[in-house]
Design a protein around this motif. Structure first.
Motif, short mmCIF file in Angstrom:
data_model
loop_
_atom_site.label_atom_id
_atom_site.label_comp_id
_atom_site.label_asym_id
_atom_site.label_seq_id
_atom_site.Cartn_x
_atom_site.Cartn_y
_atom_site.Cartn_z
N PHE A 1 0.72 -0.62 0.07
CA PHE A 1 0.26 -0.19 -0.29
C PHE A 1 0.70 1.32 -0.57
CE2 PHE A 1 -3.94 -1.82 2.25
CZ PHE A 1 -4.31 -2.57 1.43
N PHE A 2 0.24 2.43 -0.76
CA PHE A 2 1.16 3.39 -0.66
C PHE A 2 2.15 3.27 -0.57
CE2 PHE A 2 -1.59 2.95 3.50
CZ PHE A 2 -2.06 3.05 2.71
N ALA A 3 2.36 3.18 -2.32
CA ALA A 3 4.03 2.69 -3.11
C ALA A 3 4.78 4.15 -2.79
CB ALA A 3 3.29 1.16 -3.94
N GLY A 4 4.48 5.13 -3.36
CA GLY A 4 5.20 6.12 -4.07
C GLY A 4 6.51 5.62 -5.12
N LEU B 1 -1.68 6.47 -4.79
CA LEU B 1 -2.53 7.77 -5.47
C LEU B 1 -2.24 8.96 -5.74
CD1 LEU B 1 -6.03 8.26 -5.17
CD2 LEU B 1 -5.32 9.77 -2.93
N ASN B 2 -0.68 9.40 -6.14
CA ASN B 2 -0.60 10.56 -6.62
C ASN B 2 -0.59 9.87 -7.94
OD1 ASN B 2 1.07 13.10 -7.73
ND2 ASN B 2 2.57 12.15 -5.70
N PRO B 3 -0.74 10.91 -9.03
CA PRO B 3 -0.34 9.76 -10.37
C PRO B 3 0.94 10.19 -10.97
CG PRO B 3 -2.67 11.87 -10.52
CD PRO B 3 -1.46 11.46 -9.00
N GLU B 4 1.56 11.22 -10.54
CA GLU B 4 3.26 11.40 -10.92
C GLU B 4 4.03 10.07 -9.95
OE1 GLU B 4 4.31 13.27 -12.55
OE2 GLU B 4 3.00 15.11 -12.76
N ALA B 5 3.94 9.70 -8.25
CA ALA B 5 4.42 8.96 -7.98
C ALA B 5 4.02 7.68 -8.88
CB ALA B 5 3.55 8.86 -6.81
N TYR B 6 3.10 7.38 -9.21
CA TYR B 6 2.73 6.33 -10.54
C TYR B 6 3.45 6.21 -11.39
CZ TYR B 6 0.12 2.77 -12.42
OH TYR B 6 -1.05 1.61 -13.90
N LYS B 7 3.64 6.86 -11.96
CA LYS B 7 4.01 7.23 -13.62
C LYS B 7 5.67 6.55 -12.66
CE LYS B 7 4.27 11.35 -15.51
NZ LYS B 7 4.55 12.45 -15.91
N GLY B 8 6.35 7.24 -11.84
CA GLY B 8 7.74 7.30 -10.96
C GLY B 8 7.39 5.75 -11.00
N GLY C 1 -4.58 4.52 -7.67
CA GLY C 1 -5.82 4.63 -6.95
C GLY C 1 -6.11 4.30 -5.15
N ASP C 2 -7.02 4.92 -5.35
CA ASP C 2 -6.93 4.69 -3.42
C ASP C 2 -6.87 3.62 -2.66
OD1 ASP C 2 -7.79 5.75 -1.34
OD2 ASP C 2 -9.48 7.09 -1.53
N LYS D 1 -10.84 2.20 -1.77
CA LYS D 1 -11.18 2.00 -3.10
C LYS D 1 -10.79 0.49 -3.93
CE LYS D 1 -13.25 6.53 -4.29
NZ LYS D 1 -13.15 7.88 -4.96
N VAL D 2 -9.35 0.71 -4.40
CA VAL D 2 -9.15 -0.78 -4.38
C VAL D 2 -8.89 -1.77 -3.99
CG1 VAL D 2 -6.46 -1.33 -5.11
CG2 VAL D 2 -7.25 1.35 -6.07
N VAL D 3 -9.12 -1.89 -2.31
CA VAL D 3 -8.92 -3.20 -1.44
C VAL D 3 -11.17 -3.51 -1.78
CG1 VAL D 3 -9.03 -4.19 0.73
CG2 VAL D 3 -7.51 -2.50 -0.26
N PRO D 4 -11.67 -3.37 -1.57
CA PRO D 4 -12.57 -3.85 -1.93
C PRO D 4 -12.85 -4.27 -3.00
CG PRO D 4 -13.21 -1.67 -1.24
CD PRO D 4 -11.78 -2.08 -1.52
N LYS D 5 -12.22 -3.95 -4.61
CA LYS D 5 -12.52 -4.19 -5.38
C LYS D 5 -11.56 -4.88 -6.12
CE LYS D 5 -13.29 0.29 -8.58
NZ LYS D 5 -12.76 1.65 -9.30
N MET D 6 -10.50 -5.32 -5.34
CA MET D 6 -9.74 -6.34 -6.09
C MET D 6 -8.71 -6.55 -5.80
SD MET D 6 -8.22 -3.66 -9.05
CE MET D 6 -6.49 -4.72 -9.71
#
Ligand SMILES: C[S@@+](CC[C@H](N)C(=O)[O-])C[C@H]1O[C@@H](n2cnc3c(N)ncnc32)[C@H](O)[C@@H]1O
Length: 301
Positions: A147-150, A172-179, A198-199, A202-207
């Motif tokens: 979680f909160f992977a940066g 959740l941060n699109p810039e960090a996700y890009k990195g 994602g958050d 929301k991600v945990v219940p969904k997948m």
């Protein structure tokens, strides 16, 4: 500054006797009072040094930065911290005060590499010991919820140092996700890490319900509101959670232990604390701790 001017400046330092420390390099450039306010410790993020500068020394920032470059030749850039970690994304604003005008650093840890753009994403080299410690706890073929992977330091170091099967890296941060995507490719771990933008809520219940053997929660400010999601992401037989939290030095783990108990109750689980330890001192009154705990459904023995 032109290349020629830069060269001249470096020569000016190298013609003099090489100062051995930042304090020594600034001996004649700061007053006695100013020297008392000088913070000599700094973080290294690849070839960028990140330093705190006391409010009363802001006018001397450039001189301090240049002295740091002169005493630590491995750095190409010096940034100063220009604010607190802010908002949901926990990004810390920084300002270049000396050297190359770039905030992009290539950081190496445990044989992995990370491209980090300071000021756009959260990044701290200070949790490297934790990443190594958890890697050693991960058993062969475990599935990890990162979680909160940066930009990916936890799951990427796990890929290199442990026998994990797979990690779900949620950010959740699109810039960090890009990195994160960039660093997964850079370290060739596409087959081990599934990045998810994602958050966590929301991600945990969904997948991720019931998918993980272990969940890491490196969000020491606010992470407590995701404890239920961490436990729900564990496999039906239960699993382990690593929960990071800033606490008052006086009260220590008291509050987070209560939060773990309450969250477990809400999702019908029981917990057992495996380890509770200080990670680092954060300020005069606060420290960061980690609590490793086992969680499993109440109906299981
Ligand atoms: C303290 S940083 C840790 C980043 C990384 N694990 C590291 O050690 O460098 C916390 C990260 O969690 C992300 N974050 C905050 N709230 C989140 C949420 N609800 N879901 C997913 N990521 C979140 C932030 O954008 C930030 O990158």
């Amino acid at each position: 500054m032109t290349e020629k001017k830069k060269e001249k400046k470096t020569k000016a330092w190298s013609n003099k006797k090489q100062p051995r420390s930042l304090k020594e390099a600034l001996e004649k450039k700061l007053s006695k009072k100013e020297k008392e306010k000088l913070i000599t410790s700094f973080d290294s993020v690849g070839d960028i040094a990140v330093i705190q500068i006391h409010d009363d020394l802001q006018k001397k920032a450039k001189i301090i930065g240049e002295a740091l470059l002169a005493t630590n030749r491995q750095f190409k850039t010096v940034c100063m911290v220009s604010g607190e970690h802010k908002g949901l994304f926990r990004v810390q604003p920084v300002k270049i005060i000396a050297g190359k005008r770039s905030k992009k650093a290539m950081y190496k840890e445990s044989g992995s590499q990370f491209l980090v753009e300071l000021g756009k994403v959260f990044f701290s080299p200070r949790l490297s010991t934790e990443r190594m410690r958890i890697s050693q706890l991960i058993k062969e073929n475990e599935v990890i919820g990162a979680f909160f992977a940066g930009v990916g330091p936890f799951p990427i170091v796990f890929t290199r140092l442990s026998g994990m099967k797979k990690a779900y890296a949620v950010e959740l941060n699109p810039e960090a996700y890009k990195g994160l995507l960039h660093n997964i490719a850079l370290n060739k771990c596409q087959n081990k890490i599934e990045p998810i933008l994602g958050d966590v809520k929301k991600v945990v219940p969904k997948m991720l319900l019931g998918k993980c053997d272990r969940v890491v929660m490196p969000l020491p400010k606010g992470g407590e509101s995701f404890l239920k999601e961490a436990m729900l992401a564990l496999k039906p037989k239960g699993g382990i959670v690593h929960f990071y939290r800033f606490v008052d030095k006086e009260t220590g783990a008291e509050e987070p232990l209560k939060e773990i108990g309450e969250a477990a109750e809400e999702v019908g689980m029981k917990t057992k604390v495996l380890r509770n330890k200080k990670v680092r001192s954060f300020s005069a009154s606060k420290e960061q701790i980690v609590i490793d705990f086992l969680a499993k459904p109440k109906r299981l023995k």
